[in-house]
Design a protein around this motif. Structure first.
Motif, PDB file in Angstrom:
ATOM      1  N   ASN A 173    -120.624 -44.575  -3.007  1.00  0.00           N
ATOM      2  CA  ASN A 173    -120.489 -44.756  -4.206  1.00  0.00           C
ATOM      3  C   ASN A 173    -120.666 -43.826  -5.200  1.00  0.00           C
ATOM      4  OD1 ASN A 173    -118.855 -47.184  -4.010  1.00  0.00           O
ATOM      5  ND2 ASN A 173    -120.803 -48.086  -4.826  1.00  0.00           N
ATOM      6  N   VAL A 174    -121.884 -42.695  -5.247  1.00  0.00           N
ATOM      7  CA  VAL A 174    -121.843 -42.260  -6.455  1.00  0.00           C
ATOM      8  C   VAL A 174    -121.977 -40.367  -5.341  1.00  0.00           C
ATOM      9  CG1 VAL A 174    -123.606 -40.596  -8.072  1.00  0.00           C
ATOM     10  CG2 VAL A 174    -122.430 -43.334  -7.855  1.00  0.00           C
ATOM     11  N   ILE A 175    -123.126 -40.177  -4.818  1.00  0.00           N
ATOM     12  CA  ILE A 175    -124.001 -39.348  -3.946  1.00  0.00           C
ATOM     13  C   ILE A 175    -123.087 -38.787  -3.022  1.00  0.00           C
ATOM     14  CG2 ILE A 175    -125.781 -37.900  -2.752  1.00  0.00           C
ATOM     15  CD1 ILE A 175    -127.363 -40.274  -4.165  1.00  0.00           C
ATOM     16  N   ASP A 176    -122.233 -39.051  -2.233  1.00  0.00           N
ATOM     17  CA  ASP A 176    -121.610 -38.607  -1.364  1.00  0.00           C
ATOM     18  C   ASP A 176    -120.213 -38.018  -1.921  1.00  0.00           C
ATOM     19  OD1 ASP A 176    -123.111 -39.642   0.629  1.00  0.00           O
ATOM     20  OD2 ASP A 176    -122.396 -41.590   1.556  1.00  0.00           O
ATOM     21  N   LYS A 177    -119.902 -39.257  -2.766  1.00  0.00           N
ATOM     22  CA  LYS A 177    -118.590 -37.933  -4.187  1.00  0.00           C
ATOM     23  C   LYS A 177    -118.933 -36.555  -4.380  1.00  0.00           C
ATOM     24  CE  LYS A 177    -116.440 -41.929  -3.784  1.00  0.00           C
ATOM     25  NZ  LYS A 177    -116.373 -42.691  -2.781  1.00  0.00           N
TER      26      LYS A 177
END
Length: 187
Positions: free
Chosen positions: A39-43
């Protein structure tokens, strides 16, 4: 992590509000690093080493939150230390007659602080933390799309001005430019 580091160097008030958001982001993802990755890092468009570094940063924050029992609410000691540093500086500035502009800005803000602390119940936060709670609360209201009264806007505007002065003085203090050493005057 990259943003936090930059904010810490540039504006301690923005850094603290950002870190409180990160704590809530971690909570919203159930303190689960896999969910945070998704939800965060891969963005972010990151290199492998940046992705690894960011993952480790979130893992360390998750670990701190668990060890310090702030999984549901509250702040990690790292963030509490910023409040302590700012409160110590605040007290030093109020005691020093050279900082009359700071003192004046504080006294313009004090009625709002008193009002907010009265609403806080039996365990009100200190003056500086109350100011940050107000700004963070405003941020949450905006994120939720809730209406903000003119009285709230007035209070938050003044609190923001006050914290901007404190953050500026914090940077000067960190650079040893706020309290210059007394000159040696011999007669």
């Amino acid at each position: 992590m990259i943003i936090a580091s930059q904010k810490h160097k540039e504006n301690i008030a923005e850094y603290l509000l950002y870190m409180w958001q990160i704590e809530d982001l971690i909570r919203a993802n159930g303190l689960d690093i896999d969910r945070i990755k998704e939800n965060v890092i891969d963005k972010f468009d990151l290199t492998d080493s940046q992705r690894k570094e960011m993952t480790e940063w979130y893992e360390s924050l998750i670990d701190m939150m668990r060890r310090e029992n702030v999984e549901k609410a509250g702040h990690i000691q790292l963030n509490k230390n910023v409040i302590i540093q700012l409160t110590d500086l605040h007290m030093a500035l109020l005691k020093d007659p050279r900082f009359s502009e700071y003192t004046a800005e504080f006294y313009k803000t004090l009625p709002y602080i008193v009002e907010l602390r009265a609403k806080a119940g039996d365990n009100p936060a200190g003056e500086i933390e109350t100011c940050f709670n107000a700004l963070y609360g405003m941020l949450m209201l905006r994120l939720q799309g809730k209406e903000i009264t003119s009285q709230t806007m007035e209070a938050v505007t003044q609190i923001s001005k006050f914290l901007a002065v404190l953050a500026h003085d914090y940077n000067l203090d960190r650079e040893d430019k706020l309290f210059p050493p007394e000159e040696d005057v011999t007669v």
